[in-house]
Design a protein around this motif. Structure first.
Motif, PDB file in Angstrom:
ATOM      1  N   MET A   1       0.907  -1.251   0.015  1.00  5.23           N
ATOM      2  CA  MET A   1       0.171  -0.034  -0.093  1.00  5.23           C
ATOM      3  C   MET A   1       0.704   1.289   0.125  1.00  5.23           C
ATOM      4  O   MET A   1       0.917   2.090   0.881  1.00  5.23           O
ATOM      5  N   ILE A   2       1.758   1.413  -0.858  1.00  6.10           N
ATOM      6  CA  ILE A   2       2.694   2.418  -1.194  1.00  6.10           C
ATOM      7  C   ILE A   2       2.061   3.471  -1.734  1.00  6.10           C
ATOM      8  O   ILE A   2       1.424   3.033  -2.767  1.00  6.10           O
ATOM      9  N   GLY A   3       2.185   4.649  -1.491  1.00 10.39           N
ATOM     10  CA  GLY A   3       1.909   5.573  -2.575  1.00 10.39           C
ATOM     11  C   GLY A   3       0.273   6.140  -2.309  1.00 10.39           C
ATOM     12  O   GLY A   3      -0.253   7.019  -2.960  1.00 10.39           O
ATOM     13  N   THR A   4      -0.069   5.943  -1.145  1.00  9.63           N
ATOM     14  CA  THR A   4      -1.779   6.253  -0.762  1.00  9.63           C
ATOM     15  C   THR A   4      -1.836   7.370   0.081  1.00  9.63           C
ATOM     16  O   THR A   4      -2.698   8.049   0.107  1.00  9.63           O
ATOM     17  N   VAL A   5      -0.656   8.012   0.644  1.00 12.69           N
ATOM     18  CA  VAL A   5      -0.651   9.205   1.567  1.00 12.69           C
ATOM     19  C   VAL A   5      -0.003  10.223   0.759  1.00 12.69           C
ATOM     20  O   VAL A   5       1.374  10.043   0.610  1.00 12.69           O
ATOM     21  N   PRO A   6      -0.285  11.337   0.650  1.00 14.05           N
ATOM     22  CA  PRO A   6       0.428  12.314  -0.220  1.00 14.05           C
ATOM     23  C   PRO A   6       1.363  12.959   0.633  1.00 14.05           C
ATOM     24  O   PRO A   6       1.265  13.320   1.820  1.00 14.05           O
ATOM     25  N   ILE A   7       2.688  13.309   0.119  1.00 13.11           N
ATOM     26  CA  ILE A   7       3.806  13.842   0.846  1.00 13.11           C
ATOM     27  C   ILE A   7       3.987  14.946  -0.196  1.00 13.11           C
ATOM     28  O   ILE A   7       4.783  14.935  -1.446  1.00 13.11           O
ATOM     29  N   LEU A   8       4.113  16.286   0.655  1.00 10.73           N
ATOM     30  CA  LEU A   8       4.400  17.702  -0.184  1.00 10.73           C
ATOM     31  C   LEU A   8       5.605  18.079   0.320  1.00 10.73           C
ATOM     32  O   LEU A   8       6.327  17.877   1.412  1.00 10.73           O
ATOM     33  N   LYS A   9       6.380  18.806  -0.406  1.00 10.19           N
ATOM     34  CA  LYS A   9       7.571  19.429   0.069  1.00 10.19           C
ATOM     35  C   LYS A   9       7.462  20.964  -0.215  1.00 10.19           C
ATOM     36  O   LYS A   9       7.022  21.524  -1.161  1.00 10.19           O
ATOM     37  N   ILE A  10       7.810  21.372   1.193  1.00  5.70           N
ATOM     38  CA  ILE A  10       8.049  22.956   1.319  1.00  5.70           C
ATOM     39  C   ILE A  10       9.316  23.145   1.788  1.00  5.70           C
ATOM     40  O   ILE A  10       9.444  22.994   2.946  1.00  5.70           O
ATOM     41  N   GLY A  11      10.170  23.840   0.980  1.00  7.71           N
ATOM     42  CA  GLY A  11      11.495  24.158   1.211  1.00  7.71           C
ATOM     43  C   GLY A  11      12.199  22.827   1.755  1.00  7.71           C
ATOM     44  O   GLY A  11      12.207  22.186   0.880  1.00  7.71           O
ATOM     45  N   ARG A  12      12.861  22.801   2.992  1.00  8.98           N
ATOM     46  CA  ARG A  12      13.418  21.493   3.102  1.00  8.98           C
ATOM     47  C   ARG A  12      12.467  20.659   4.069  1.00  8.98           C
ATOM     48  O   ARG A  12      13.244  19.834   5.134  1.00  8.98           O
ATOM     49  N   THR A  13      11.264  20.837   4.042  1.00 15.49           N
ATOM     50  CA  THR A  13      10.463  20.137   5.028  1.00 15.49           C
ATOM     51  C   THR A  13       9.497  19.306   4.277  1.00 15.49           C
ATOM     52  O   THR A  13       8.889  19.773   3.046  1.00 15.49           O
ATOM     53  N   LEU A  14       9.308  18.230   4.521  1.00 14.31           N
ATOM     54  CA  LEU A  14       8.192  17.350   4.179  1.00 14.31           C
ATOM     55  C   LEU A  14       6.966  17.328   4.934  1.00 14.31           C
ATOM     56  O   LEU A  14       6.790  17.451   6.051  1.00 14.31           O
ATOM     57  N   LEU A  15       5.703  17.677   4.161  1.00 11.53           N
ATOM     58  CA  LEU A  15       4.591  17.512   4.664  1.00 11.53           C
ATOM     59  C   LEU A  15       3.667  16.550   4.368  1.00 11.53           C
ATOM     60  O   LEU A  15       3.745  16.265   3.294  1.00 11.53           O
ATOM     61  N   VAL A  16       3.272  15.743   5.518  1.00  7.60           N
ATOM     62  CA  VAL A  16       2.783  14.459   5.186  1.00  7.60           C
ATOM     63  C   VAL A  16       1.264  14.670   6.051  1.00  7.60           C
ATOM     64  O   VAL A  16       1.115  14.904   7.170  1.00  7.60           O
ATOM     65  N   SER A  17       0.086  14.692   5.047  1.00 11.02           N
ATOM     66  CA  SER A  17      -1.078  15.028   5.504  1.00 11.02           C
ATOM     67  C   SER A  17      -2.157  13.877   5.209  1.00 11.02           C
ATOM     68  O   SER A  17      -2.468  13.380   4.168  1.00 11.02           O
TER      69      SER A  17
END
Ligand SMILES: Nc1ncnc2c1ncn2[C@@H]1O[C@H](COP(=O)(O)OP(=O)(O)O)[C@@H](O)[C@H]1O
Ligand SMILES: [Mg+2]
Lengths: 120, 137
Positions: A1-17
């Motif tokens: 179940m890889i790829g079901t949670v979106p991961i965004l990048k802001i600057g040098r930070t990853l945002l996982v919602s």
């Protein structure tokens, strides 16, 4: 179940919602995805937004805590943000502690904790 | 006297059943107007106990019930399996002891989260765990 949670990048930070109901398989997939994204992007911080969670059992809590520890070994700091009051109360009542993890009230506070300057 | 208003029996055989059982428990708690804290408590306890049936007993079933004592509504969950039984119940209920390298807080935590908690277990026969959570007064 890889790829079901979106991961965004802001600057040098990853945002996982995480806005979906987390099955065990999705939780493990999320862990793998986050660590892979960390390696790929050289991010220095991770913010995990769990405001969409209405239930966090010890399995999910363990995956979240482990992910933060693994990220730490890779040189990134993690912050869990947006834990709902009833979820916090439930984990404490169960005797669960997440000593190695940092928390913040919301996304703004979490990003600020990682050194992002948030205009008010 | 406790009346059973509605009853649902669900199988616990595969990992996806954890989500299904948990979701049903939450739905009943919300339908019976348990507050968010009580709802999170019963949903989380149900999640833990469902996983225990799967992981430690290889499967089983749960009966979820909407219950009433004439003044309040509540939710009851009765888990039944024919697994190995809990070898050391005292230790398992003390918390922090796991036979599978996990947290060991599922059983003790569920007991703390529930308004009522009962467990019956027999070596080689199986385990029954029953929990209740009620509306606040
Ligand atoms: N349904 C069950 N059948 C057999 N053993 C069980 C069952 N539920 C719990 N146990 C035993 O009780 C222990 C404690 O359970 P729990 O507190 O949920 O911790 P964990 O699941 O993390 O091991 C388990 O490690 C297991 O040995
Ligand atoms: Mg358990």
């Amino acid at each position: 179940m890889i790829g079901t949670v979106p991961i965004l990048k802001i600057g040098r930070t990853l945002l996982v919602s995480i806005q979906i109901e987390l099955s065990d398989a999705v939780a493990e997939g999320m862990q793998n995805d986050v660590l892979a994204a960390l390696e790929r992007t050289n991010a220095k911080g991770i913010v995990v937004d769990i405001s969409g969670f209405d239930t966090v059992d010890t399995y999910v809590a363990r995956i979240l805590a482990e992910t933060a520890k693994m990220a730490k070994l890779m040189g990134a700091r993690s912050v869990l943000v947006g834990m709902r009051p009833e979820v916090a109360a439930t984990l404490v009542r169960m005797g669960y502690t997440m000593d190695d993890v940092q928390f913040a009230l919301n996304l703004d506070e979490g990003l600020a904790l990682l050194g992002h300057v948030i205009p008010r | 006297m406790i009346d059973v208003v509605a009853q649902y029996r669900l199988e616990i055989q595969i990992e996806d059943d954890i989500v299904i059982v948990r979701r049903k428990a939450r739905q009943l708690a919300q339908a019976r107007k348990l507050d968010p804290f009580a709802t999170a408590a019963i949903t989380t306890a149900v999640s833990e106990l469902t996983r225990n049936v799967l992981v430690h007993a290889g499967g089983g079933s749960v009966v979820l019930e909407e219950i009433s004592d004439g003044e309040r509504y509540g939710v009851r969950a009765t888990f039944e399996d024919h697994g190995p039984g809990i070898a050391n119940l005292e230790l398992a209920l003390a918390g922090g002891h796991s036979t599978s390298k996990t947290m060991g807080l599922g059983l003790s935590g569920s007991k703390r989260l529930a308004d009522r908690f009962e467990v019956k277990t027999e070596k080689g026969v199986g385990t029954t765990v029953r929990i209740e959570k009620w509306q606040g007064l």
